[in-house]
Structure formats: structure tokens, C-alpha cells
Design a protein around this motif. Structure first.
Motif, short mmCIF file in Angstrom:
data_model
loop_
_atom_site.label_atom_id
_atom_site.label_comp_id
_atom_site.label_asym_id
_atom_site.label_seq_id
_atom_site.Cartn_x
_atom_site.Cartn_y
_atom_site.Cartn_z
N ASN A 15 82.11 -1.67 86.48
CA ASN A 15 81.36 -0.83 85.55
C ASN A 15 81.55 -1.26 84.08
OD1 ASN A 15 83.87 0.03 86.14
ND2 ASN A 15 83.52 2.14 85.64
N GLU A 27 72.42 8.14 86.51
CA GLU A 27 72.21 6.69 86.46
C GLU A 27 70.92 6.36 85.75
OE1 GLU A 27 73.32 3.82 85.74
OE2 GLU A 27 74.74 4.12 87.37
N THR A 41 73.74 0.44 87.43
CA THR A 41 74.72 0.23 88.51
C THR A 41 75.15 -1.23 88.46
OG1 THR A 41 72.91 -0.25 90.03
CG2 THR A 41 73.78 2.01 90.02
N THR A 100 79.06 1.01 89.71
CA THR A 100 78.89 1.17 91.15
C THR A 100 80.21 1.50 91.82
OG1 THR A 100 76.85 -0.06 91.44
CG2 THR A 100 78.42 -0.16 93.25
N ARG A 141 76.78 4.96 95.28
CA ARG A 141 75.81 5.59 94.39
C ARG A 141 74.66 4.67 93.97
NH1 ARG A 141 76.37 5.19 89.03
NH2 ARG A 141 76.12 7.43 88.71
N SER A 142 74.74 3.38 94.28
CA SER A 142 73.74 2.45 93.74
C SER A 142 72.32 2.75 94.20
CB SER A 142 74.08 1.00 94.13
OG SER A 142 75.30 0.64 93.57
N GLY A 181 71.23 5.29 91.60
CA GLY A 181 70.59 4.19 90.86
C GLY A 181 69.18 3.88 91.35
#
Lengths: 268, 795
Positions: B225, B483, B501, B544, B548-549, B553
Motif C-alpha cells: 500500500n 477505494e 489497490t 490491497t 478487497r481489490s 476496488g
């Protein structure tokens, strides 16, 4: 991951290598396959002042039949032993052992002379050498395997002495080597070898002490008619292995017994 | 969305040809003129006071340019660099020792930096580092978390009041009193989660260059990140974010260990500033094993109360967590194990408490799954322990207590709302594939012959897609883990998409492009997905982790594409001489409603967007979107593992592995399968082999190489039979969930349950991880009692 500085010399003959070793003295190391030495140097656990590279010596990579013996040049790679037709026929246990050392990269580079000279208790060839009464030939003398593996990483080799050949007797009777480990390319937690030879059994053990072990008590028991299971109970006689992250001493002794039994039973 | 063309298709990862042919841009590969190399001198002790540091010999070593210790950074790194922020679910944080990038007086874990040596060549810096002479007064190393938690324990930091990092009771024990009072049966177990080394393929690399004229800092590093790193580094170095650029192109894996900042992330840019030269640090594998933030390291004490028909009543769970020497950025996220311990089941009540204890070890932080594998292990182990106690089939016990399909969205005991699920259908599919009934019949026969064969289930659930503002805002001191994405359509129709991401193995370059290509109705080849440069794209990206991507995202990408289409409609209306509300966008073309022949392609509209437009219409075709998820997403599944344990040696042979998982709508099944394969491999490795082992006295890491720390290889992997069900998430536009961590979350419990089932004829109810042959043999010896060699078994 970066070795300390060292000098490097490449020898083209045994004589030259010996001379170089003499010049550099105690702090020099012989470089063969390098698969034990280089990692130690990268971790700076070994910081030799000089490396004498013997890979340029052309006449040390061979497997020769010599009557009832097989002679292995010190620079013979594991991969050569693994695939050798003559080894498969005359000393199949060694071809099988070679096929299970490390991974492809290790087998392509590692040498029989290097493994023997390094004398790691977890090495596989030393067990077979001891079990079969192999001989280690240096540039000075011939040493019986039973006199060669003195202690962990300890051999009678002098500072300028180089292993040039390992000589095994032909042994093509029923045999089995069981290498017990977590992952396929790992060193043995414990290894057990069984070889039928001259009407009797030879039993060898890997990584149950500072040196390879020949389990004579098991051989005797088998000779006097004990069943494999009974005889194998003697595999841990006199053993005093040290524990490590993979196995306690008791577990190693237990494995010595179980694997010896299985090696005898599965020998073919 | 338009009719799918690419979404759902098995498309090869388009980043692979580059990565597997050596054309990646990993930080260590980047050429940099004039760069000098930094090696860190680290404490060999787990706990010691620094009496003095002598750097004279090192300074004189060949090639050495500088040797710095803590005082050198006094004016350049402001105060204690903020490594730890308020923990997520632990408001009553207690002892949170300040952490400096380089130790001045006391070292609290093996490997803590005490000095750095910078030289023209890396080897010279390593040689110089050997010459730094530190005089240490060795202090007692606090290694055991139970002992460390007791009053009067030796202290991890001599200037802190105690070793308790946090102690949080979520629901008090009284809440489960009735459940336990009225229960027919109560089962208890102590469940260990050993410390794990994350071991991404690429170790960390940090390179920094400071422009002393413009006062700008550029950093290249291996992180998950970059924007967070920019935030922390700019703050610590007293710089504005606009003057700090963090670049993190290709990264070879993270598994969570590259989320939080590390000491070198501050030291390297500080040295670049001090020396006015570009500086690079490349972590060695030994350093990575010793000093990468570790995973797990927890002890759970669990009690379950149930009726004799198998109805679950209550659970009490205590998590004792090994925080390590400091609190890492997201270490408190691991407390979610307490909130998730109820798993996929109905409970009248659950009580839980999390206590984190400091020790003289590298801190723990999220590692693939982070809290959820632990929760799954607790829930799924306890199901099998209870099933054994009740002499019930573990499948029927699960079926009886599952949250049912029609109950979703379901608010569980800790107030978390599970968005969707259909646990029974997924389990039944897995049972069918595995041939469960036949396996049980066969097992009966095999047991008659002394074979130790076992079948284990893991009916896992997961919370992921970090995360909704209500949960994440308070945790970060106000930043909500939403995001961002920016879409730019260039005049000739080329598309650049900047995502917040990060891609370090997830395949996002492919899945993100699939989403964008379908939304914009253009080929994937026309779209470039860019990540990992804080000078590109939106104002902030969140990185990432926590699967969660896609679920966060991916939605930001979808929404930014839709914004661009809306703008495109204005332009198209102008070009087609129609009203904007009559313009329809379909398959990459804008057309007038009812007249598909009268259309303009996206490229034509893009070109026009940069040309002469009617008054009041802005040029350009680009948009930024932020997506804040309203809830987590909740994937689930059933894994079934069949093992045989060698009765003589304790070796475990995995004979079958079936995984039926549900991550909602699937963008790319091949990538989902890849994520599952990798995750399952990591879980099997935890179950059977991996463990960070420290010396109890000295605090030295004993499992510091790959010889002793046994990661799985292809040889040890069983064949995995994968299948799926699809229950779309109702909380996002794509109906997607996360799958990056699922394999790891599910698999340890399946393997250990299978081993316990195999050993149950010996009276063994539970085994700890890693279930090494040594450990299983010992346990079997004890269970068998006085065997011929029993007396030799370790006490």
C-alpha cells in the motif's frame, strides 16, 4: 546473503589443487558442487580465505567397473550416478539414493566426493559407503569408510588432501533405502538402508548420530534367523542421536527401528 | 452492466508473460545511477540494553561512506515514527510502547536495527556491518505469552508498566451463563495457532532518492500500500505529501507482511537525505524470516455448551495473542477471530475476550486471513469435538446448526450482518463430490485393519472486503477504507485506469481490465491498468489486503467507468444531435434510443470530447470514483480433507481434498482457482509443517532457514478438486466477494479435523498445529499407554 571476500583459484590437476591448498593453508576450502559450502558462505557461517575450485579437473568425473568394484571419480555428479546404467545394474541402491538427493539443481551440481568429504551426518552416500565397506581414495592414500567418518563434519583428511575417488563393492542383491523426511527435497530426518550381500544383510542408518551408523546388531540378528521385525528392534541399540526441530532423540530411535524393518521387508 | 463478454471468462493473467519471463519491475531490478547500498546492523539478542556502539572500524572499512546510529536520525525523523495506530477492535489499548526506526538504548527483539552501514557496494556495506561493535547488556527475553501476561513477569520493555497490549472483553461471561447452566454437554479445548513466517517470494527492498534542491523525495519499495507509506514517511520526515512520491510497481507477494511500515521505510529515505545520494536496502532472506511481521501466534481457550440433540447453545472464547515487541499497524485486526468464532452457526450467546501480550519477538500483524483462519479453526474444531462427544456425524451437527439460506441478511452474535449465504447447498455439493457416505463406509472397513484414516470438514465463512466506514474509520483515526479509481479516456480512445489497490500476485491487472472492458464495451488490450505510484491517479489509494481489490476496488473501477459513460453521453448527444436523455450506451457505442444505426463509438466520442464542444460543456473524458462499501462481503464454502496417518511413524498422507467455495459472482474462474490453490497450500503447510520456533531462553529464532521452516512444495500438495456455488453479494454492484484468503481460512481446520478423526480410535480428541510426524507419534505413544517403547516417550 553476500559472502565475505575470499580468494579464488581454479585448479586443472589434483597436484595443482593440492599445491594451492598448501599455499593457502587451513583457511582454504575445496569447491566441488558447492551446494553445502556456498550456502554456508552466503550466511557467513563459513568465511574461508580462499576457494580452490576443482571443477576444472577433467579426469575426476567417471564411473569405472573394476572387477568386483565400482570406482566413482570424486567429481561425479549425483545426476550421473542416478542415470548410470552400470550403477543401476551393479550397485542399484546408490542410483536410487542419488535420485533422492535434494532437487534437480542439487543433483546437477552436487558430487559424490563433495558429499563424502563434507561428512554431514544427514548425508546419504556416507551411510551407503559405511554399510558396504567402501573406500575413499585421496591424493595420498586409501581410507576405509569405517575410518573416514570420524565425527560430524570431521574426517581424517589433511588440509591439502583431496578426495579423488570413492570405491564401492558391487552389490546388486535385494536392497532398499528409505529416506524419511517432511518434503521430497529435504535431508533425511532418519534414513535406513538394507542391502543383501554375500548371503547376509548389511544395514546402515542416516542422521541418528554424528556419523553414519552401521547397525551390526540388526545384521547379526538377521544372520541368526530373527524375523525382520524382531531384528529391527536392535536398530536403535547404542544410538544416542541429538534432537532437532524435526525430531526428538526418542523419535529418531523409533524411526531407526521402523524404517529398518521396512527397508528389510521392502528390499528387492 | 452490458451483456458480459469478458466478466466470468477464464482469461489467462495478462501480467504473467511479463513476470515469468523476467520482465517485471521489482524494486531490486530497477537500475539507478549512483545508488549506494545500505546494510542494517541488527541486534543479535531478543532483549538487551545498548551500553555503547563503536563504529570507528566500520567507518574505515573499504568503500564505506557512512555509518549511522540513532542520534544521527534525531533531527531528520520526527519523534517516534507512527508505526502503530489505534487498534481496530480494541478500544482499551493499554501498553503501546513507542517504536523508533532505530533503537537507541534498548533492543526488544532479535533483529531490531541498531546501526546502518552505507557503502558503494552491497558487499562492502555487509563487510562494514560486521565491524560495528555493539556492547550489549543482555536482559531476560520474554518469550512465553502466558507467563508474560502474569503480574510480576519480566518486562518486554524495561520502561513500560507491563506487557499487556490490550485486554478487551466483547461480551462478558455472564451473557453465556444460562447457556452453560442449561446445557446437556459442555466441551472444552485449548487451540494453538503457531507463529508463522509469511515468506513472500520477493523479500523487501527500499530505495530512496532525495532532491535537495527541490526538496522532493522519491521512494521505490516492495509494499502492498504505497499511499499509506507516503502518509507515514512524509509525516515522520516532516515533509508534505506533495513532495513525496512512493512507487511500488511489481511486488512478489505480501500475504499481509507488506502492509505495515518497517523501520527501513523511514531509515532509507532519511539516509538519502543525510547523504544526498540515492540509497538502496535489499533485505536478505535471513532478515525476512527473522523480521517480517509474523502471522498468527495465538492461544484460544474455548468452551461450547450444547443440548444432547446437538443444538448449540453457547460459546466462550478467550484469545491470547502474541503481539511481539511492539504493536504493528493492523495487529488488532486479528481480534476479529473473537467476533467470528461462532462461524456459520446459530448460537444463543457467545462470550469473548481478547488479550494481547507483548513478547521479545518481531510483532505479529495480519497474515493471509488474519483472524479469520483462527476463527474458522476454533468454530470448526469445536464442531468436531462436540460431534465426537455426542457421537454424532459432524455433517449432521453442522446441518442442524447452520444459519439458513432464508435468514440472510443475518445479524450474528456480535452485531455483524452477514450479507448472504447458502451453507447447506455448498456443503451438500462438497459431500457429493467427495463421496462422503462411501468414504465413511470405507473408513469403517479400514479401521478394522488398523488403518488410521480420517475425514475432516471445514464449513468456513469469512468477512472480507475491508471495509465499511463504520468499522474502519474509528480504527485508523478517521480514514475510511474505501477505494478509488480514475479512468482517463485519451483522444484516440486509449484508456488508462489508475487504481488505489495494489497488485502483488492477485491478478488484478486482468480482473480489473475485464470489468472495465465490459463496462466500456472495448477490448481489454485497449485498457492499461496502473497501480503503485502515488503521483498517478486519485488523491489516495488504500492498498490491497483483506480481499478487497475486487469487492471494493473493482466497484470503484465500475463506477468511474460509468461516470465517464455519463459524460460521454453528453458529447454523443451533441454529435448525434439528440437529447442527452435519449442516448443509450451499449457495447462500446452511444446511440439514439430506438435508432441503433445512428451511433458513435467510444473512440469517436473521446476524440470529440477533446475538440470543439457546445458552450458550457467541458473538454475531456475522465472521471474519479470512490467506493465505500456499506458492509463487508461474506464468502463461504466447505472443504473436505481425507488423510491417512501412518500408525508407526505419524506421517500424514492427504489422500483427497475437495473444496466447494462461494465467492458470489466470479470475474475470472481461473484466478479464483489460483487463489484457492495457493491459499489451500499455505493452510496445509500451517496444519502440517510451518512454525516459527524460538529458543525459550535466548529468544533466538531457531527456524531461520527454509531447511527448518518447512514451506510446502508441489510435491507435498494433494490434488485439489475445486467446485463452486454462486450466491451474489447484495452489497455491491457486481455481486462479488473476496477469495484471496479463503483457501487459508478454510484449510487448516479441514486437515486437522481429518487427522483428529483418523486418530479418534486411539482416544485422541485434538492435535495441535503443526501436526508433524514427531508430534503425532508422541501423541499416539501416549494414547496407547504402556507400549514397549512408551517409557522413552518425552514427558
Amino acid at each position: 546473503m553476500i559472502p565475505a571476500a575470499f580468494e579464488y583459484a581454479r585448479a586443472s590437476s589434483v597436484e595443482e589443487a593440492s599445491k594451492l591448498l598448501k599455499t593457502y593453508g587451513e583457511d582454504a576450502k575445496v569447491l566441488a558442487g558447492g551446494h553445502s559450502l556456498i550456502p554456508l558462505m552466503r550466511l557467513r557461517l563459513a568465511q574461508p580465505k580462499a576457494l580452490v575450485d576443482i571443477n576444472g579437473i577433467k579426469d575426476l568425473d567417471y564411473i569405472k567397473e573394476d572387477g568386483s568394484k565400482l570406482r566413482f571419480g570424486a567429481l561425479t555428479r549425483h545426476v550421473t550416478i542416478e542415470h548410470s546404467a552400470v550403477v543401476k545394474q551393479k550397485l542399484p541402491i546408490l542410483a536410487e539414493v542419488a535420485s533422492e538427493i535434494g532437487d534437480n539443481q542439487v543433483r546437477n551440481m552436487g558430487t559424490i566426493g563433495g558429499v563424502v568429504a563434507h561428512a554431514d551426518a544427514a548425508g546419504d552416500y556416507p551411510t551407503i559407503a559405511l554399510m558396504l565397506d567402501a573406500e575413499i581414495v585421496t591424493n595420498r592414500r586409501t581410507i576405509a569408510a569405517k575410518d573416514f567418518f570420524k565425527d560430524i563434519f570431521t574426517t581424517p583428511l589433511a588440509a591439502d588432501e583431496i578426495v579423488i575417488e570413492v570405491v564401492f563393492p558391487v552389490a546388486n542383491g535385494p536392497h532398499k533405502y528409505i529416506k524419511f523426511r517432511r518434503r521430497l527435497f529435504d535431508w533425511a530426518i532418519v534414513g535406513a538402508a538394507a542391502q543383501k550381500m554375500n548371503g547376509g544383510w548389511r544395514i546402515g542408518l542416516t542422521n541418528v548420530g554424528p556419523t553414519p551408523v552401521r547397525a551390526k546388531a540388526v545384521e547379526e540378528a538377521l544372520h541368526t534367523g530373527a524375523k525382520p521385525e524382531e531384528a529391527a528392534q536392535h536398530a536403535s541399540d547404542g544410538l544416542n542421536p541429538s534432537g532437532d526441530l524435526r525430531a526428538s532423540p526418542e523419535y529418531k530411535k523409533h524411526l531407526a527401528r521402523v524404517l529398518t524393518k521396512r527397508a528389510i521387508e521392502q528390499a528387492e | 452492466m452490458a451483456v458480459s463478454q469478458l466478466v466470468g471468462a477464464r482469461i489467462h493473467r495478462r501480467e504473467d508473460p511479463r513476470l515469468i519471463t523476467g520482465h517485471g519491475r521489482y524494486t531490486d531490478d530497477l537500475p539507478h545511477q549512483g545508488v549506494v547500498h545500505l546494510v542494517v546492523v541488527r541486534s543479535p539478542h531478543a532483549h538487551a540494553r545498548i551500553r555503547s556502539i563503536s563504529i570507528d572500524a566500520a567507518k574505515k572499512a573499504p568503500g564505506v561512506l557512512a555509518v549511522y546510529t540513532a542520534p544521527d536520525f534525531k533531527d531528520i525523523i520526527a519523534g517516534p515514527a507512527t508505526f502503530a495506530v489505534a487498534p481496530v477492535f480494541a478500544p482499551n489499548k493499554l501498553t503501546n510502547p513507542p517504536r523508533y526506526p532505530i533503537a537507541a538504548k534498548e533492543v526488544c527483539y532479535q533483529g531490531e536495527p541498531v546501526a546502518v552501514v552505507i557503502a558503494g557496494e552491497r558487499g562492502q556495506a555487509a563487510d562494514g556491518a560486521q565491524l560495528v561493535d555493539v556492547d550489549y547488556e543482555v536482559l531476560p527475553a520474554v518469550m512465553d505469552i502466558e507467563a508474560a501476561a502474569k503480574p510480576g513477569s519480566a518486562k518486554v520493555h524495561s520502561d513500560q508498566p507491563d506487557n499487556i497490549a490490550w485486554d478487551t472483553t466483547y461480551v462478558p461471561w455472564e451473557a453465556t451463563e444460562e447457556a452453560f447452566k442449561t446445557a446437556d454437554v459442555v466441551v472444552k479445548e485449548r487451540i494453538l495457532q503457531q507463529r508463522l513466517s509469511p515468506n513472500p517470494m520477493e523479500s523487501r527492498v527500499v530505495m530512496a532518492e532525495y532532491d535537495s534542491f527541490d526538496k522532493r523525495l522519491t521512494m521505490w519499495l516492495s509494499t502492498q500500500n504505497p499511499h499509506w507509506i507516503r502518509l507515514f514517511v512524509a509525516g515522520a520526515l516532516g515533509m508534505g505529501e506533495q513532495a513525496v512520491r512512493v512507487i511500488s510497481h511489481d511486488v512478489g507477494g505480501g500475504f499481509g507482511s507488506k502492509i505495515s511500515p518497517y523501520p527501513e521505510d523511514f531509515i532509507v529515505p532519511a539516509c538519502a537525505k543525510l547523504l544526498d545520494r540515492p540509497v538502496k536496502y535489499t533485505e536478505t532472506r535471513t532478515e525476512a524470516m527473522q523480521n517480517a511481521y509474523a502471522g498468527r501466534g495465538q492461544i484460544f481457550d474455548v468452551e461450547v455448551a450444547a443440548k444432547k440433540d446437538g443444538t448449540l447453545l453457547g460459546m466462550r472464547v478467550t484469545q491470547l495473542l502474541d503481539a511481539g515487541a511492539y504493536m504493528a499497524l493492523f495487529s488488532a485486526f486479528q481480534t476479529c477471530a473473537c467476533l467470528m468464532a461462532g462461524g456459520a452457526y446459530h448460537w444463543n450467546a457467545i462470550s469473548s475476550r481478547s488479550q494481547a501480550v507483548l513478547t521479545n519477538k518481531i510483532p505479529t500483524d495480519p497474515y493471509r486471513g488474519a483472524g479469520r483462519p483462527e476463527a474458522t479453526h476454533v468454530a470448526e474444531r469445536m464442531m468436531d469435538v462436540l460431534a465426537l462427544e455426542l457421537d454424532m456425524d459432524p455433517v449432521e451437527l453442522r446441518r442442524k446448526n447452520f444459519i439458513r439460506k432464508e435468514e440472510f441478511p443475518y445479524t450474528q452474535n456480535f452485531g455483524l450482518t452477514i450479507d448472504s449465504g447458502d451453507y447447506e447447498t455448498t456443503m451438500d455439493k462438497a459431500l457429493k463430490i467427495a463421496g462422503y457416505d462411501d468414504l465413511r463406509k470405507k473408513q469403517k472397513e479400514q479401521r478394522k485393519h488398523g488403518k488410521l484414516v480420517g475425514i475432516g470438514l471445514s464449513t468456513w465463512i469469512e468477512l472480507c472486503g475491508l471495509g465499511p466506514g463504520a468499522a474502519t474509520g474509528p480504527a485508523t483515526g478517521g480514514v475510511v477504507l474505501s477505494e478509488s479509481a480514475q479512468v482517463k479516456i485519451h483522444p484516440a480512445g486509449g484508456v488508462s485506469i489508475y487504481v488505489g489497490t495494489h497488485n502483488h500476485g492477485q491478478g488484478n491487472d486482468t480482473t480489473h481490465a475485464q470489468i472495465a472492458a465490459d463496462t466500456l464495451g472495448i477490448p481489454m488490450e485497449q485498457i492499461d491498468i496502473r497501480h503503485g505510484d502515488t503521483n498517478e491517479g486519485p488523491g489516495f489509494g488504500y492498498g490491497t489486503y483483506g480481499s478487497r481489490s475486487l469487492a471494493v476496488g473493482g466497484i470503484a473501477i465500475l463506477r468511474s467507468c460509468n461516470k465517464v459513460i455519463e459524460k460521454g453521453k453528453q458529447v454523443a448527444a451533441h454529435l448525434l444531435e439528440a437529447a442527452e436523455e435519449d442516448i443509450v450506451f451499449d457495447h462500446g457505442k452511444f446511440h439514439v434510443k430506438g435508432a441503433p444505426d445512428k451511433s458513435k463509438a467510444l473512440g469517436e466520442v473521446a476524440f470529440a470530447a477533446y475538440g470543439q464542444l457546445p458552450a458550457g460543456m467541458e473538454q475531456g473524458l475522465e472521471a474519479v470514483a470512490y467506493f465505500e462499501p456499506p458492509n463487508f462481503v461474506w464468502p463461504f464454502g466447505t472443504h473436505i480433507c481425507v488423510v491417512e496417518v501412518d500408525a508407526e511413524t505419524g506421517a500424514v498422507d492427504i489422500q483427497k481434498y475437495v473444496a466447494v467455495d462461494d465467492c458470489g459472482n466470479v470475474i475470472n474462474p481461473m484466478i479464483v482457482a489460483g487463489q484457492l490453490h495457493g491459499g489451500i497450500a499455505q493452510g496445509i503447510a500451517q496444519a502440517l509443517f510451518e512454525e516459527m520456533v524460538y529458543d525459550d531462553e535466548s529468544g533466538q529464532l531457531k527456524s531461520a532457514t527454509f531447511l527448518d521452516y518447512a514451506m510446502l512444495t508441489a510435491n507435498e500438495m494433494p490434488e485439489i478438486q475445486l467446485d463452486s456455488t454462486v450466491t451474489p453479494s447484495p452489497t455491491n454492484d457486481l455481486g462479488v466477494k473476496g477469495i484471496g484468503e479463503a483457501g487459508t481460512i478454510a484449510s487448516t481446520a479441514a486437515v486437522i479435523n481429518a487427522i483428529c478423526d483418523a486418530l479418534s480410535p486411539l482416544g485422541i480428541k485434538h492435535v495441535d498445529m503443526p501436526a508433524t510426524s514427531d508430534r503425532l507419534w508422541l501423541q499416539m505413544q501416549r494414547a496407547r499407554g504402556a507400549s514397549s517403547n512408551g517409557k522413552e516417550a518425552r514427558k
